[in-house]
Every structure is written in structure tokens, then in C-alpha cells.
Design an enzyme around this catalytic site. Structure first.
Site, mmCIF file in Angstrom:
data_model
loop_
_atom_site.group_PDB
_atom_site.id
_atom_site.type_symbol
_atom_site.label_atom_id
_atom_site.label_comp_id
_atom_site.label_asym_id
_atom_site.label_seq_id
_atom_site.Cartn_x
_atom_site.Cartn_y
_atom_site.Cartn_z
ATOM 1 C CD GLU A 47 13.617 -44.021 90.958
ATOM 2 O OE1 GLU A 47 12.878 -44.117 91.963
ATOM 3 O OE2 GLU A 47 14.139 -42.953 90.595
ATOM 4 C CG ASN A 110 17.014 -42.963 88.165
ATOM 5 O OD1 ASN A 110 16.613 -44.048 87.747
ATOM 6 N ND2 ASN A 110 16.604 -42.438 89.309
ATOM 7 C CE LYS A 127 13.603 -39.485 89.007
ATOM 8 N NZ LYS A 127 13.784 -40.184 90.304
ATOM 9 C CD GLU A 146 16.464 -39.597 92.244
ATOM 10 O OE1 GLU A 146 16.455 -39.751 91.022
ATOM 11 O OE2 GLU A 146 15.445 -39.710 92.954
ATOM 12 C CB CYS A 172 10.530 -41.980 90.770
ATOM 13 S SG CYS A 172 10.064 -41.752 92.499
ATOM 14 C CG ASN A 197 13.286 -46.616 94.767
ATOM 15 O OD1 ASN A 197 13.635 -47.515 95.519
ATOM 16 N ND2 ASN A 197 13.414 -46.716 93.455
HETATM 17 N N1 CDV Z 1 12.952 -41.449 93.521
HETATM 18 C C1 CDV Z 1 12.214 -40.321 93.444
HETATM 19 O O1 CDV Z 1 12.167 -39.651 92.415
HETATM 20 N N2 CDV Z 1 11.564 -39.957 94.571
HETATM 21 C C2 CDV Z 1 10.800 -38.744 94.616
HETATM 22 C C3 CDV Z 1 11.032 -38.008 95.886
HETATM 23 C C4 CDV Z 1 10.618 -36.553 95.753
HETATM 24 C C5 CDV Z 1 10.404 -38.568 97.059
HETATM 25 C C6 CDV Z 1 9.330 -38.966 94.333
HETATM 26 O O2 CDV Z 1 8.753 -38.131 93.607
HETATM 27 O O3 CDV Z 1 8.721 -39.897 94.828
#
Ligand code: CDV
Length: 311
Positions: A47, A110, A127, A146, A172, A197
């Protein structure tokens, strides 16, 4: 005849604020060459793979925020990656921040794309489950903005036929939501590609660090098994300017078993031969959706967002 696709997850170590797009694309190209040497035909990158994970920083100047976004894809800096992938005959998934115009207004997403071995973008996902907050949290160790910097994706969870497989994408936080996998599962998805991430620290409440990895793998394994699909998950990890994120990039089989797991928090390639028929007995038996799903009892899933107790 068995259907196989040799695929890899290309994990990225940290990208610091000072790192240029050109330097990052060089790293992506090095991983692509390594994949080619290993006979790989499809690669999943993380991502927001072109920059540091900028939602951790509070910014108010829109021009400053927009510096992390791509207006075109391929962009001048990523052209080299597309050209190399075409030369090597490798398809790929890439996450990045997308700045576009809709009805004359700027929109920020995203985003991830699927690029075929001829270098053509065949699929795009924006996203949907944006985590974090939109206001400044000065007491938090870092921000997760975000909800401030991105619009909610407006193109749903779709699938595309590429390289002989039915492929879907998510990003993610989506991996924690069973609905994301299920909507793709109902379109016959065979490979779910995703980048992430994930900071090692939960800014909302303190939790043991090992739970971050446990919940990450639990989500991938459940999503894979319950939809009889391969799940390919690529981390951006390690400490970006001191902000640590988990590694744990993984390839999970339709049985829910981990077929390959990254061991470092650096640039690392893991590869597996995906047997696309492995999930078929699950789709014929325990997860034969047509035979066993009881949609007349699932109405609340789409009619209600938050939990409400009425007893
Ligand atoms: N980049 C993300 O979406 N990170 C999220 C947050 C909640 C840490 C994740 O689900 O990993």
C-alpha cells in the site's frame, strides 16, 4: 489440467521522508528483477508504495499534502517500473495515493492497480475501509489521518481476469473486514492481492505488540479459508523516520495455511507456486456458496452499519 501461477509478495522496508520517488522505484525494480530470476509471473507491492506512510503526519496545507499523490499512472517516475515489468513479462499490484478530478472537483484516493504483463492497467481499487481519524490528536504518539487525506473508495470490491486467474484487490485495513473478502468471493475470486502499512503501536488504546501480528495473520488466514482464495499480502515495514511498522508479509493458501512468510523488516521477496485448483474442493464442499449460504438471514449485514442491541 492443473492451473498454476508462480507469484511473489515484494515487501518493502522503510521509505523515509527524504527518499525520492526515483529511489523507491529503483528498489521496486530490483525486487522485480529478483522475482524474474525466481521464475515469478505476478508480484504484489505494498500500500502507498511510493512514499513514506504520510497519514502519520498532521498537515494543513493542501499543496503539501498533494505532494504525496500521483496525478497520472504511470507517472514519470513509475514509468521505469511499468517498462521493466513489460520487458520481463510480469504482472503486478501496486498501491499509491491517487489525485484525480471528478465533476471538476479534486478527489483523493488510497488506490491500488493491477497491471498485466504487457504493462497495461487492467484493474483499479480505491480503499473503502479508511481507518484512523480526521482531527488532530496532539496527545497521540503519531497520527493516522487516512480519514482526513482520502475520500472513501467509490468503485466497490471488483474482480478481474488476469494471467489465467480471477484476481481481486483490497488495501490494508480492508483485510480485517470479512465483507471485503466475501464480496470478492461471491465473484469467484481466486487471488486476493493486498498491500498494508501497519504501525506496531495502536494509537487508540495500548495493546501488546504481538497482537498486531496475530490479528494481521488471523485476518488473512480467515479471509483466505472462508473464501477458498489465495491471499497475497505485502507490507511496508520497519521504522520510517523512527515510526515502526510490522513486517509479516505473507502468502496464504485457500486452506488458510501460511505458504510463505517474510522474515525481515526490509525489502524482501517471498514466492510460491499458486495452485489455483487448491480452493476448488472447498468451493465444492464446505464453502459451496450456492448450496449453503442463507441470504434470507443476512439482511442486517447490508441494512445496518453499527451494532444495536434491541433486547
Ligand atoms: N494503513 C492501514 O490501513 N492501517 C491500519 C491501521 C488500523 C493500523 C491497519 O488495519 O493495519
Amino acid at each position: 489440467m492443473s492451473r498454476k501461477l508462480r507469484a511473489a509478495v515484494a515487501q518493502l522496508g522503510p521509505i523515509h521522508l527524504a527518499d525520492s520517488r526515483e529511489a523507491v522505484v529503483k528498489r521496486l525494480c530490483a525486487l522485480l528483477r529478483e522475482a524474474h530470476s525466481a521464475g515469478v509471473k505476478f508480484v504484489v507491492f505494498p500500500e502507498l508504495a511510493l512514499t513514506t506512510f504520510f497519514p502519520r503526519y498532521w498537515m494543513t496545507d493542501q499543496a503539501e499534502i498533494d505532494r504525496y499523490f500521483e496525478r497520472d499512472m504511470p507517472s514519470p517516475e513509475t514509468r521505469a517500473l511499468f517498462d521493466l515489468a513489460k520487458e520481463l513479462g510480469i504482472g503486478f499490484y501496486l498501491g499509491y495515493a491517487e489525485l484525480t478530478q471528478e465533476k471538476g472537483a479534486p478527489r483523493h484516493y488510497n488506490t491500488s492497480i493491477l497491471v498485466d504483463p504487457d504493462g497495461r492497467i487492467v484493474g483499479r481499487y480505491r480503499k473503502i475501509h479508511l481507518p484512523g481519524h480526521s482531527e488532530h490528536l496532539p496527545q497521540a504518539p503519531f497520527q493516522h489521518l487516512e480519514k482526513r487525506y482520502f475520500d472513501v473508495g467509490n468503485e466497490g470490491f471488483r474482480v478481474w481476469r488476469m494471467q489465467g486467474a480471477v484476481m481481486g484487490m483490497c488495501i490494508c485495513n480492508d483485510r480485517r473486514w470479512p465483507e471485503a473478502y466475501r464480496v470478492m468471493g461471491l465473484q469467484g475470486v481466486e487471488i486476493v492481492a493486498l498491500g498494508y502499512n501497519t504501525p506496531i503501536e495502536n494509537i487508540h488504546h495500548r495493546e501488546p505488540e504481538h497482537l498486531r501480528m496475530f490479528h494481521h495473520l488471523l485476518s488473512l488466514q480467515a479471509g483466505a479459508y472462508q473464501n477458498a482464495a489465495w491471499v497475497l499480502a505485502a507490507a511496508k515495514c520497519g521504522a520510517e523516520d523512527g515510526h515502526a511498522m510490522i513486517g509479516g508479509s505473507a502468502i496464504v493458501a485457500p486452506t488458510g495455511e501460511i505458504a510463505a512468510l517474510a522474515l525481515t523488516e526490509e525489502d524482501e521477496l517471498i514466492a510460491t507456486n499458486l495452485d489455483l485448483e487448491l480452493g476448488e474442493y472447498l468451493r465444492r464442499t464446505v464453502f459451496n456458496f450456492e448450496k449453503h449460504r442463507r441470504v434470507e438471514h443476512y439482511g442486517l449485514i447490508t441494512s445496518r452499519t453499527g451494532a444495536k442491541t434491541e433486547v
